[in-house]
Design an enzyme around this catalytic site. Sequence first.
Site, short mmCIF file in Angstrom:
data_model
loop_
_atom_site.label_atom_id
_atom_site.label_comp_id
_atom_site.label_asym_id
_atom_site.label_seq_id
_atom_site.Cartn_x
_atom_site.Cartn_y
_atom_site.Cartn_z
N TYR A 161 32.34 42.60 37.27
CA TYR A 161 33.03 42.18 36.06
C TYR A 161 33.35 40.70 36.18
O TYR A 161 33.84 40.25 37.22
CB TYR A 161 34.33 42.97 35.89
CG TYR A 161 35.17 42.55 34.71
CD1 TYR A 161 34.75 42.79 33.40
CD2 TYR A 161 36.40 41.90 34.89
CE1 TYR A 161 35.52 42.40 32.32
CE2 TYR A 161 37.18 41.52 33.81
CZ TYR A 161 36.74 41.77 32.53
OH TYR A 161 37.51 41.39 31.45
N ASP A 256 31.74 34.13 41.65
CA ASP A 256 32.94 34.43 40.88
C ASP A 256 34.00 34.91 41.87
O ASP A 256 34.01 36.08 42.28
CB ASP A 256 32.64 35.50 39.83
CG ASP A 256 33.90 35.87 39.04
OD1 ASP A 256 34.99 35.36 39.39
OD2 ASP A 256 33.78 36.68 38.10
N LYS A 284 43.42 34.33 38.89
CA LYS A 284 44.39 35.19 39.57
C LYS A 284 45.29 34.41 40.56
O LYS A 284 46.18 33.73 40.11
CB LYS A 284 43.64 36.38 40.20
CG LYS A 284 42.97 37.19 39.08
CD LYS A 284 42.43 38.54 39.44
CE LYS A 284 42.05 39.27 38.16
NZ LYS A 284 40.68 39.66 38.00
C1 LIG Z 1 39.87 39.40 36.66
C2 LIG Z 1 38.51 38.87 36.80
C3 LIG Z 1 37.93 38.02 35.84
C4 LIG Z 1 38.60 37.73 34.53
O1 LIG Z 1 39.77 37.02 34.67
P1 LIG Z 1 40.84 37.04 33.45
O2 LIG Z 1 41.88 36.10 33.90
O3 LIG Z 1 41.28 38.45 33.33
O4 LIG Z 1 40.11 36.58 32.23
C5 LIG Z 1 36.71 37.47 36.12
N1 LIG Z 1 36.05 37.74 37.27
C6 LIG Z 1 36.58 38.55 38.20
C7 LIG Z 1 35.82 38.79 39.46
C8 LIG Z 1 37.80 39.17 37.99
O5 LIG Z 1 38.28 40.00 38.91
#
Ligand SMILES: *Cc1c(COP(=O)(O)O)cnc(C)c1O
Length: 446
Positions: A161, A256, A284
């Site tokens: 994701y 990511d 995060k």
């Molecule tokens: C949480 C997450 C996102 C999205 O971040 P948001 O701040 O919720 O938009 C993207 N990539 C990864 C790996 C994530 O865990």
Amino acid sequence: MSADRPNANSGPPADAGRGTQRSEELFARAKELMPGGVNSPVRSFRGVGGSPLFIARGAGSHLWDVDGHEYIDYIGSWGPLILGHSHPEVIAAIKRTAEDGTSFGAPSPLEVELAELVIDLVPGVEMVRMVNSGTEATMSALRLARACTGRNKIVKFIGCYHGHADSLLIKAGSGAATLGIPDSPGVPATVAATTIAVPFNDVAALEAAFKANGGDIAGVILEPVVGNMGVVPPRPGYLEAVREITRDYGALLIFDEVMTGFRVALHCAQSLYGIDPDLTCLGKVIGGGLPVGAYGGKRKFMEMVAPAGPMYQAGTLSGNPLAMAAGLVTLRKLKEPGVFEGLAARTDELVDLLRQTLRRLNLKYQVNQVGAMFTLFFTDRPVWNWDDAATCDAKRYAAFFHAMLKRGVHLVPSQFEACFMSAAHTAADVEATARAAQEALKEVCG
Ligand SMILES: *Cc1c(COP(=O)(O)O)cnc(C)c1O
């Protein structure tokens, strides 16, 4: 954590398992006002059934719901709260910064400080752009990969994701999987067609995708340790192979690290596995509980971003001083000697206890862990990719989740998500959690 809240970290909660009327009333009202009653789908408990708890406050490793029950928390706001809830230094920095104003729409000093710290901590990042969420970070990184290569296609991995941008909402793991929506309506077919999804941990599948599309692929985006199908580490040599293939074909490698950044290792997954990505996405932890994302990487690529270069990307609140302040304190604290190591060691302790319990109960379930994130998968099969994760008994996980909640432990409300440890979790928390898990597993697997 704070002195006037002596209960914050005092071991096993005593009052869990009573009524949840206030949460239920709020949820009934919320459902009339917001889609599904929430502002982000996984909060709704659809993956485990029942009504979500409405939270009144958090301190350290503990949460209190609006009905007054106390929980040991393993959500940590889905990753950001690596120091625990309402860490006194983070709160003080936010208050102090707010006294001077909340936003200027002009550069301010804290942006420079956080950029310096991020560049110092993340080996692959030479230049960085702050945004407001992980979604924005990955969306912008894809645009940059396309701008730098003049190509259109993107490779992602099934079950990873990367936020909810159109071209990334394809085979996107947890949130979507929990809801049983593999791909979202509303994503134009023409956009979806530019995304190639291949299985994680499968070098041959990636090679095949490049053989078929090599000259069109702008970049490969992945979670170097997947968190969004539950925790799934890369097989030995896998990330090296991904790096080599992307280099051979002139595609950008985008890590990511929105979840793994400062979470699987202080210097992120790229340091743990010794891989040098072209671009890195952060989120995060970098905001310490306030809305921040960032993308960064090699100078030659980042200088394509406006106003240094032609690729447009902007944000009214990007680099917001309150968010920068919270992120700075969080990363500085994590950097102090022993803090990250302690957090990782505490996670090891809990995972060891969980594995011992599984053995004792003769259950063949899997516990995957990297650094301060872990998942208990209700399957006999080692979990290396989405197909493995999909063999989990999600119903049994749901029963386990509720059995833990009843015992005052708030795990993530989905089999396909990672649990997060914080630096505020104590030995007593770990013991209480392990004890609760033993009882809960007996209850739901007996
Ligand atoms: C949480 C997450 C996102 C999205 O971040 P948001 O701040 O919720 O938009 C993207 N990539 C990864 C790996 C994530 O865990």
